[in-house]
Design a protein around this motif. Structure first.
Motif, PDB file in Angstrom:
ATOM      1  N   VAL A 256       5.267  -6.175   8.993  1.00 52.41           N
ATOM      2  CA  VAL A 256       5.093  -4.944   8.218  1.00 52.41           C
ATOM      3  C   VAL A 256       6.463  -4.385   7.874  1.00 52.41           C
ATOM      4  N   LEU A 257       6.633  -4.008   6.609  1.00 52.28           N
ATOM      5  CA  LEU A 257       7.858  -3.377   6.125  1.00 52.28           C
ATOM      6  C   LEU A 257       7.461  -1.989   5.640  1.00 52.28           C
ATOM      7  N   THR A 258       7.857  -0.942   6.376  1.00 53.34           N
ATOM      8  CA  THR A 258       7.355   0.394   6.059  1.00 53.34           C
ATOM      9  C   THR A 258       8.472   1.412   5.875  1.00 53.34           C
ATOM     10  N   ASP A 259       8.210   2.354   4.984  1.00 56.74           N
ATOM     11  CA  ASP A 259       9.122   3.479   4.799  1.00 56.74           C
ATOM     12  C   ASP A 259       8.947   4.449   5.971  1.00 56.74           C
ATOM     13  N   MET A 260       9.996   5.228   6.256  1.00 52.74           N
ATOM     14  CA  MET A 260       9.908   6.216   7.333  1.00 52.74           C
ATOM     15  C   MET A 260       9.054   7.404   6.906  1.00 52.74           C
ATOM     16  N   ARG A 261       9.145   7.783   5.624  1.00 57.93           N
ATOM     17  CA  ARG A 261       8.411   8.950   5.138  1.00 57.93           C
ATOM     18  C   ARG A 261       7.288   8.500   4.219  1.00 57.93           C
ATOM     19  N   LEU A 262       6.068   8.861   4.601  1.00 54.46           N
ATOM     20  CA  LEU A 262       4.885   8.464   3.841  1.00 54.46           C
ATOM     21  C   LEU A 262       4.117   9.722   3.442  1.00 54.46           C
ATOM     22  N   PRO A 263       3.325   9.654   2.374  1.00 55.16           N
ATOM     23  CA  PRO A 263       2.648  10.865   1.878  1.00 55.16           C
ATOM     24  C   PRO A 263       1.596  11.412   2.836  1.00 55.16           C
ATOM     25  N   ASP A 264       1.043  10.551   3.708  1.00 59.52           N
ATOM     26  CA  ASP A 264      -0.008  11.013   4.619  1.00 59.52           C
ATOM     27  C   ASP A 264       0.410  10.865   6.089  1.00 59.52           C
ATOM     28  N   GLY A 265       1.681  11.021   6.351  1.00 62.40           N
ATOM     29  CA  GLY A 265       2.181  10.911   7.717  1.00 62.40           C
ATOM     30  C   GLY A 265       3.607  10.415   7.694  1.00 62.40           C
ATOM     31  N   ASP A 266       4.001   9.694   8.745  1.00 61.90           N
ATOM     32  CA  ASP A 266       5.333   9.096   8.729  1.00 61.90           C
ATOM     33  C   ASP A 266       5.282   7.736   9.410  1.00 61.90           C
ATOM     34  N   GLY A 267       6.399   7.021   9.325  1.00 64.33           N
ATOM     35  CA  GLY A 267       6.459   5.678   9.891  1.00 64.33           C
ATOM     36  C   GLY A 267       6.253   5.659  11.391  1.00 64.33           C
TER      37      GLY A 267
ATOM     38  N   VAL B  62       0.875  -1.176   0.000  1.00 65.68           N
ATOM     39  CA  VAL B  62       0.000   0.000   0.000  1.00 65.68           C
ATOM     40  C   VAL B  62       0.909   1.222   0.000  1.00 65.68           C
ATOM     41  N   ALA B  63       0.344   2.384  -0.369  1.00 61.26           N
ATOM     42  CA  ALA B  63       1.179   3.563  -0.588  1.00 61.26           C
ATOM     43  C   ALA B  63       1.246   4.511   0.597  1.00 61.26           C
ATOM     44  N   GLY B  64       0.420   4.310   1.642  1.00 65.77           N
ATOM     45  CA  GLY B  64       0.419   5.276   2.727  1.00 65.77           C
ATOM     46  C   GLY B  64      -0.044   4.690   4.038  1.00 65.77           C
ATOM     47  N   ALA B  65       0.039   5.509   5.098  1.00 68.71           N
ATOM     48  CA  ALA B  65      -0.305   5.064   6.446  1.00 68.71           C
ATOM     49  C   ALA B  65      -1.792   4.760   6.577  1.00 68.71           C
ATOM     50  N   THR B  66      -2.637   5.571   5.966  1.00 69.58           N
ATOM     51  CA  THR B  66      -4.086   5.350   6.059  1.00 69.58           C
ATOM     52  C   THR B  66      -4.476   4.014   5.446  1.00 69.58           C
ATOM     53  N   ALA B  67      -3.941   3.729   4.261  1.00 73.36           N
ATOM     54  CA  ALA B  67      -4.233   2.454   3.599  1.00 73.36           C
ATOM     55  C   ALA B  67      -3.677   1.287   4.404  1.00 73.36           C
ATOM     56  N   ALA B  68      -2.524   1.505   5.029  1.00 72.83           N
ATOM     57  CA  ALA B  68      -1.927   0.438   5.844  1.00 72.83           C
ATOM     58  C   ALA B  68      -2.817   0.105   7.030  1.00 72.83           C
ATOM     59  N   ARG B  69      -3.338   1.128   7.693  1.00 74.53           N
ATOM     60  CA  ARG B  69      -4.226   0.880   8.834  1.00 74.53           C
ATOM     61  C   ARG B  69      -5.489   0.136   8.391  1.00 74.53           C
ATOM     62  N   GLN B  70      -5.996   0.479   7.220  1.00 68.30           N
ATOM     63  CA  GLN B  70      -7.189  -0.198   6.721  1.00 68.30           C
ATOM     64  C   GLN B  70      -6.917  -1.675   6.440  1.00 68.30           C
ATOM     65  N   ARG B  71      -5.774  -1.961   5.802  1.00 70.17           N
ATOM     66  CA  ARG B  71      -5.441  -3.358   5.485  1.00 70.17           C
ATOM     67  C   ARG B  71      -5.169  -4.158   6.752  1.00 70.17           C
ATOM     68  N   LEU B  72      -4.455  -3.548   7.696  1.00 65.54           N
ATOM     69  CA  LEU B  72      -4.142  -4.246   8.940  1.00 65.54           C
ATOM     70  C   LEU B  72      -5.392  -4.462   9.785  1.00 65.54           C
ATOM     71  N   GLY B  73      -6.366  -3.573   9.640  1.00 68.38           N
ATOM     72  CA  GLY B  73      -7.611  -3.748  10.364  1.00 68.38           C
ATOM     73  C   GLY B  73      -8.496  -4.818   9.764  1.00 68.38           C
ATOM     74  N   ALA B  74      -8.298  -5.087   8.478  1.00 65.57           N
ATOM     75  CA  ALA B  74      -9.172  -6.039   7.792  1.00 65.57           C
ATOM     76  C   ALA B  74      -8.560  -7.422   7.652  1.00 65.57           C
TER      77      ALA B  74
END
Length: 451
Positions: free
Chosen positions: A49-60, A31-43
């Motif tokens: 999880v392998l995440t970038d430190m800098r995301l378009p809608d927040g940070d790691g 997924v491309a951002g923190a919001t999408a990640a929370r949605q996928r992890l919730g579902a």
């Protein structure tokens, strides 16, 4: 097949990682951002999880905090193109299992993923249910109610506990107030063949002399003024399990005689009763005074002393194990965060120096209270000297001469390298040998440039 969620807005890198991880036997999606990640992890359920430190809608860091609250057992590895110690420390303190610098080296990433998944599986297999209540001042165990110290004195104590627990020997625990004597007694019981039986603790220092026989052996209704119903005593309540006699040195001499007879015969008679009752108990006693000196003064019976002292344990005072202070402080901080609803990350250098310099007359109980106090007052990410109680900050550094050992970089680097060699490069085992958590070890490896 283990499932990995990649969180990165670099679509090219995400595609490469998905393809490469699939070839390595993982089920990967991105997924491309923190919001999408929370949605996928919730579902859906993921294993890492392998995440970038800098995301378009927040940070790691924001995502790490969310995962820590919603999926605390889920390991996270942070990727960053800004591979500075500060960023790595920030992510590890926020709950990351590990970090890796961009451009990502596949072999290094695979090793980190496999280690993170193995540690998560081990933690899930060994996790113990947390007890409802902990004795005041008790040392908490990793994965459960306490954590073992890593100093030589602490290691020796727990080695002795493991040695004596499976036996039927009576144990006498010596230690100052707040060192965790009752915790050790409970641990011996939990690791003994009597673990399924009751653990009954009685504070000998609070029993009125005239009620001691009733407290220990019980009484029948009407046997004395105030006996309005039958009462089961501590000996009978502990039948099949362990009886813990806290501050046993405070017992009156006549009560000591009664106690000795019960221990010798393994039979008791309730006050007002006419028949003896057989009891099967193991006795663990604790004292904050020198019972051998009490015997010499004539205030404690020699025969009872030797009956209780089949095996002795001595609880180290906190000032004697300065290397364990950060370990206990971090554990109590985790507890305080949960109990107080806070998210304090850790202690800054000044606070750690103050903790190391205090002589801790109240031992672990005082340290826990100090950490709770500071956590409640802390307004930032890290506890500083300003939030610590005055008696901690104002203690002269000379009161804890060994505390300098905590801040010797050369010695620390040597100990880290030696631990890694002993653990054959396994960072989890090395961290355990050093008495620090895995996140702290990774920070120190980066600090000292250890590969």
């Amino acid at each position: 097949m283990k499932r990995i969620l990649i969180v990165d807005d670099d679509t090219t890198l995400a595609l490469m990682l998905r393809t490469w991880l699939s070839k390595k036997g993982f089920a990967a999606e991105s997924v491309a951002g923190a919001t999408a990640a929370r949605q996928r992890l919730g579902a859906e359920a993921f294993d890492l999880v392998l995440t970038d430190m800098r995301l378009p809608d927040g940070d790691g860091i924001d995502l790490l905090h969310w995962i820590g609250g919603e999926r605390p057992a889920l390991p996270v590895i942070v990727m960053t193109g800004y591979a500075e110690l500060r960023n790595a420390v920030q992510s590890m303190k926020a709950g990351a299992r590990d970090y890796i610098a961009k451009p990502v080296r596949p072999d290094e990433l695979l090793a980190k993923i496999e280690e993170a998944l193995a540690d998560a599986a081990e933690a899930a297999a060994t996790e113990q249910p947390r007890p409802n209540a902990e004795p005041a001042g008790a040392q908490p165990e990793a994965g459960g109610g306490f954590i073992e110290g890593r100093s030589d004195a602490a290691r020796k104590l727990y080695d002795y506990v493991r040695l004596v627990a499976p036996t039927q020997m009576s144990v006498l625990i010596h230690g100052a107030s707040g060192t965790g004597k009752e915790h050790i007694a409970r641990l011996i019981h939990a690791r003994s063949p009597r673990a399924a039986g009751p653990f009954v603790a009685i504070d000998c220092g609070t029993i009125p002399r005239e009620l001691a026989a009733s407290e220990f052996f019980g009484h029948l209704k009407g046997s004395f003024t105030g006996a309005v119903s039958d009462k089961t005593g501590a000996f009978e309540a502990a039948d099949g399990g362990t009886l813990f006699l806290d501050e046993v040195g405070n017992l009156a001499l006549e009560t000591q005689v009664q106690l000795l007879r019960a221990l010798q015969e393994r039979r008791i008679r309730p006050v007002g009763g006419s028949r003896d009752v057989a009891v099967d108990i193991r006795v663990i006693a604790a004292t904050n005074e020198r019972l051998d000196e009490a015997v010499a003064r004539g205030s404690f019976r020699t025969d009872l002393y030797h009956r209780l002292d089949e095996f002795s344990l001595r609880m180290p005072e906190l000032r004697e194990i300065p290397a364990d202070i950060p370990l206990f402080a971090e554990f109590f901080l985790d507890q305080a965060n949960r109990e107080l609803g806070r998210r304090v990350v850790g202690f800054d250098a000044g606070a750690l120096a103050a903790l190391a310099g205090c002589n801790w007359p109240g031992n672990l109980r005082q340290l826990k209270n100090a950490v709770n106090y500071a956590t409640l007052l802390c307004e930032g990410d890290y506890i500083t000297r300003r939030e610590l109680p005055r008696e901690v900050v104002d203690t002269p550094p000379a009161s804890c001469p060994d505390s300098a050992l905590l801040h010797d970089p050369d010695d620390e680097e040597r100990r880290i390298r030696r631990a890694l060699e002993t653990a054959e490069g396994n960072k989890s085992r090395a961290a355990k040998r050093l008495g620090i958590d895995r996140k702290t070890l990774y920070n120190k490896l980066r600090l000292y440039g250890i590969e």
